[in-house]
Motif scaffolding. Structure first.
Motif, mmCIF file in Angstrom:
data_model
loop_
_atom_site.group_PDB
_atom_site.id
_atom_site.type_symbol
_atom_site.label_atom_id
_atom_site.label_comp_id
_atom_site.label_asym_id
_atom_site.label_seq_id
_atom_site.Cartn_x
_atom_site.Cartn_y
_atom_site.Cartn_z
ATOM 1 N N ARG A 10 34.675 9.623 59.089
ATOM 2 C CA ARG A 10 33.618 9.253 58.140
ATOM 3 C C ARG A 10 32.353 10.076 58.378
ATOM 4 O O ARG A 10 31.663 10.476 57.436
ATOM 5 C CB ARG A 10 33.291 7.758 58.254
ATOM 6 N N SER A 11 32.036 10.330 59.631
ATOM 7 C CA SER A 11 30.805 11.042 59.956
ATOM 8 C C SER A 11 30.908 12.540 59.730
ATOM 9 O O SER A 11 29.938 13.169 59.273
ATOM 10 C CB SER A 11 30.425 10.780 61.426
ATOM 11 N N TYR A 12 32.071 13.126 60.058
ATOM 12 C CA TYR A 12 32.176 14.582 60.057
ATOM 13 C C TYR A 12 33.234 15.138 59.104
ATOM 14 O O TYR A 12 33.272 16.348 58.865
ATOM 15 C CB TYR A 12 32.463 15.092 61.473
ATOM 16 N N GLY A 13 34.093 14.277 58.591
ATOM 17 C CA GLY A 13 35.105 14.730 57.651
ATOM 18 C C GLY A 13 36.331 15.351 58.281
ATOM 19 O O GLY A 13 37.209 15.838 57.573
ATOM 20 N N VAL A 14 36.420 15.344 59.604
ATOM 21 C CA VAL A 14 37.554 15.968 60.294
ATOM 22 C C VAL A 14 38.583 14.890 60.630
ATOM 23 O O VAL A 14 38.251 13.905 61.297
ATOM 24 C CB VAL A 14 37.102 16.675 61.582
ATOM 25 N N PRO A 15 39.822 15.046 60.189
ATOM 26 C CA PRO A 15 40.826 14.004 60.444
ATOM 27 C C PRO A 15 41.225 13.919 61.911
ATOM 28 O O PRO A 15 41.103 14.886 62.674
ATOM 29 C CB PRO A 15 42.013 14.435 59.576
ATOM 30 N N ALA A 16 41.734 12.758 62.283
ATOM 31 C CA ALA A 16 42.081 12.492 63.676
ATOM 32 C C ALA A 16 43.069 13.498 64.233
ATOM 33 O O ALA A 16 42.950 13.934 65.384
ATOM 34 C CB ALA A 16 42.645 11.075 63.801
ATOM 35 N N GLY A 17 44.075 13.879 63.425
ATOM 36 C CA GLY A 17 45.132 14.750 63.931
ATOM 37 C C GLY A 17 44.619 16.046 64.528
ATOM 38 O O GLY A 17 45.107 16.501 65.569
ATOM 39 N N VAL A 18 43.642 16.650 63.881
ATOM 40 C CA VAL A 18 43.099 17.916 64.368
ATOM 41 C C VAL A 18 42.384 17.717 65.696
ATOM 42 O O VAL A 18 42.581 18.478 66.655
ATOM 43 C CB VAL A 18 42.144 18.538 63.329
ATOM 44 N N LEU A 19 41.541 16.700 65.772
ATOM 45 C CA LEU A 19 40.788 16.441 67.006
ATOM 46 C C LEU A 19 41.717 16.076 68.152
ATOM 47 O O LEU A 19 41.541 16.539 69.284
ATOM 48 C CB LEU A 19 39.783 15.313 66.769
ATOM 49 N N ILE A 20 42.723 15.272 67.861
ATOM 50 C CA ILE A 20 43.667 14.857 68.888
ATOM 51 C C ILE A 20 44.504 16.046 69.352
ATOM 52 O O ILE A 20 44.774 16.205 70.549
ATOM 53 C CB ILE A 20 44.553 13.712 68.368
ATOM 54 N N ALA A 21 44.917 16.901 68.423
ATOM 55 C CA ALA A 21 45.695 18.087 68.795
ATOM 56 C C ALA A 21 44.894 19.007 69.704
ATOM 57 O O ALA A 21 45.407 19.522 70.709
ATOM 58 C CB ALA A 21 46.140 18.831 67.538
ATOM 59 N N ILE A 22 43.623 19.223 69.384
ATOM 60 C CA ILE A 22 42.763 20.052 70.232
ATOM 61 C C ILE A 22 42.600 19.410 71.608
ATOM 62 O O ILE A 22 42.723 20.080 72.643
ATOM 63 C CB ILE A 22 41.394 20.271 69.565
ATOM 64 N N HIS A 23 42.346 18.108 71.629
ATOM 65 C CA HIS A 23 42.165 17.386 72.890
ATOM 66 C C HIS A 23 43.417 17.509 73.763
ATOM 67 O O HIS A 23 43.344 17.769 74.971
ATOM 68 C CB HIS A 23 41.856 15.921 72.574
ATOM 69 N N GLY A 24 44.581 17.314 73.148
ATOM 70 C CA GLY A 24 45.829 17.414 73.894
ATOM 71 C C GLY A 24 46.112 18.821 74.358
ATOM 72 O O GLY A 24 46.553 19.047 75.501
ATOM 73 N N MET A 25 45.875 19.800 73.494
ATOM 74 C CA MET A 25 46.130 21.191 73.840
ATOM 75 C C MET A 25 45.235 21.663 74.982
ATOM 76 O O MET A 25 45.670 22.359 75.901
ATOM 77 C CB MET A 25 45.894 22.072 72.612
ATOM 78 N N GLU A 26 43.972 21.265 74.929
ATOM 79 C CA GLU A 26 43.007 21.801 75.886
ATOM 80 C C GLU A 26 43.108 21.179 77.276
ATOM 81 O O GLU A 26 43.035 21.894 78.280
ATOM 82 C CB GLU A 26 41.583 21.627 75.351
ATOM 83 N N THR A 27 43.231 19.875 77.352
ATOM 84 C CA THR A 27 43.178 19.224 78.672
ATOM 85 C C THR A 27 44.231 18.137 78.883
ATOM 86 O O THR A 27 44.110 17.357 79.830
ATOM 87 C CB THR A 27 41.787 18.585 78.913
ATOM 88 N N GLY A 28 45.246 18.087 77.999
ATOM 89 C CA GLY A 28 46.207 16.998 78.146
ATOM 90 C C GLY A 28 45.531 15.651 78.022
ATOM 91 O O GLY A 28 45.809 14.725 78.777
ATOM 92 N N PHE A 29 44.622 15.546 77.041
ATOM 93 C CA PHE A 29 43.854 14.319 76.790
ATOM 94 C C PHE A 29 42.987 13.921 77.985
ATOM 95 O O PHE A 29 42.860 12.759 78.333
ATOM 96 C CB PHE A 29 44.777 13.171 76.380
ATOM 97 N N GLY A 30 42.400 14.934 78.601
ATOM 98 C CA GLY A 30 41.461 14.690 79.696
ATOM 99 C C GLY A 30 42.084 14.600 81.063
ATOM 100 O O GLY A 30 41.374 14.354 82.055
ATOM 101 N N ARG A 31 43.373 14.831 81.168
ATOM 102 C CA ARG A 31 44.030 14.705 82.473
ATOM 103 C C ARG A 31 43.630 15.832 83.430
ATOM 104 O O ARG A 31 43.561 15.627 84.636
ATOM 105 C CB ARG A 31 45.549 14.684 82.305
#
Length: 268
Positions: A113-134
């Motif tokens: 709602r705030s930025y117009g970016v869907p969850a899938g893109v943000l989650i994919a980046i998060h997972g790709m970059e750090t394994g969801f913060g691991r």
């Protein structure tokens, strides 16, 4: 992982120095000249608005040999898309990403709602970059980014990020000891420091942008994409309006396509 968005974009967001001043600190290809470079770069940093805390952090940096080795050996971006996705564990990212989206639906809905970016893109980046913060890295961010700014191979690209890192120290977002990736990326989604300074969002409203806070990191990532031209409600597959925005996050085509594919599968 290196974020290869153009250095020119950062110059609008950072208070930097003139091209003539940028030549004052000579680059080098070995550790031998790093001390002299730091002394010259400290003057440039001061002119760019870096304060005492940032300058002290610069003074304590050490030449990051592991960073240079990694910078010379970035093999994964030369893989085919299929191989890249296999090596990066795309099936696991999608599976875990769907579960994250379900568990935290309210959070991701608020970001969209705030930025117009869907969850899938943000989650994919998060997972790709750090394994969801691991794993968010074990290299000192300021030393890594200063080393890359000194190194002749891509000095012009990394100098603005080095200034950004020192300003983040001034602001209290990081310290000289903060750990990140080998190329100086930091936090859950591995922001380069110049981008972190420019696009950081204090999503949890505690008075400090903290890229090791999932809320701040993901909101900052969404803000970055929106500011780079993300069009709410439009597609992000190759040929669609938002696909080119993923390039601002990482210029490797194989990475962009992987994020688009995983994002669609998570959103699907």
């Amino acid at each position: 992982m290196t974020r290869l968005s153009t250095a020119l974009a950062l110059f609008g967001g950072l208070t930097l120095f003139s091209a003539s001043a940028a030549l004052a600190a000579p680059c080098g290809n070995t550790s031998a000249g790093f001390g002299a470079w730091k002394a010259a770069f400290a003057s440039e940093a001061r002119q760019a608005g870096v304060g005492q805390k940032g300058l002290q952090a610069l003074a304590t940096t050490r030449y990051a040999s592991r960073t240079i080795a990694a910078d010379r050996n970035q093999k994964s971006f030369r893989y085919s898309l299929e191989k890249f996705m296999q090596v990066r564990g795309s099936a696991t990212i999608v599976s875990q990403g769907r579960a994250l989206k379900t568990r935290n639906a309210r959070f991701y809905d608020a970001l969209e709602r705030s930025y117009g970016v869907p969850a899938g893109v943000l989650i994919a980046i998060h997972g790709m970059e750090t394994g969801f913060g691991r794993f968010m890295g074990d290299s000192q961010v300021v030393s890594a980014i200063a080393t890359l700014a000194y190194d002749c191979r891509r000095s012009a690209f990394f100098v603005p990020h080095a200034i950004g890192a020192l300003k983040l120290v001034d602001k209290g977002s990081i310290t000289a000891q903060t750990k990140g990736a080998l190329h100086g990326e930091l936090g859950h989604t591995q922001f380069l420091p110049g981008n972190a300074l420019t696009y950081g969002v204090d999503a949890d409203r505690n008075g400090r942008v903290d890229f090791y806070s999932q809320a701040d990191a993901l909101a900052s990532t969404a803000n970055f994409l929106r500011q780079k031209g993300w069009k709410p409600g439009r597609g992000y597959q190759p040929g669609e309006p938002n696909f080119r925005v993923i390039e601002a996050w990482n210029a490797a085509e194989v990475y962009q396509k992987a994020i688009a594919i995983m994002g669609a599968r998570i959103d699907g």
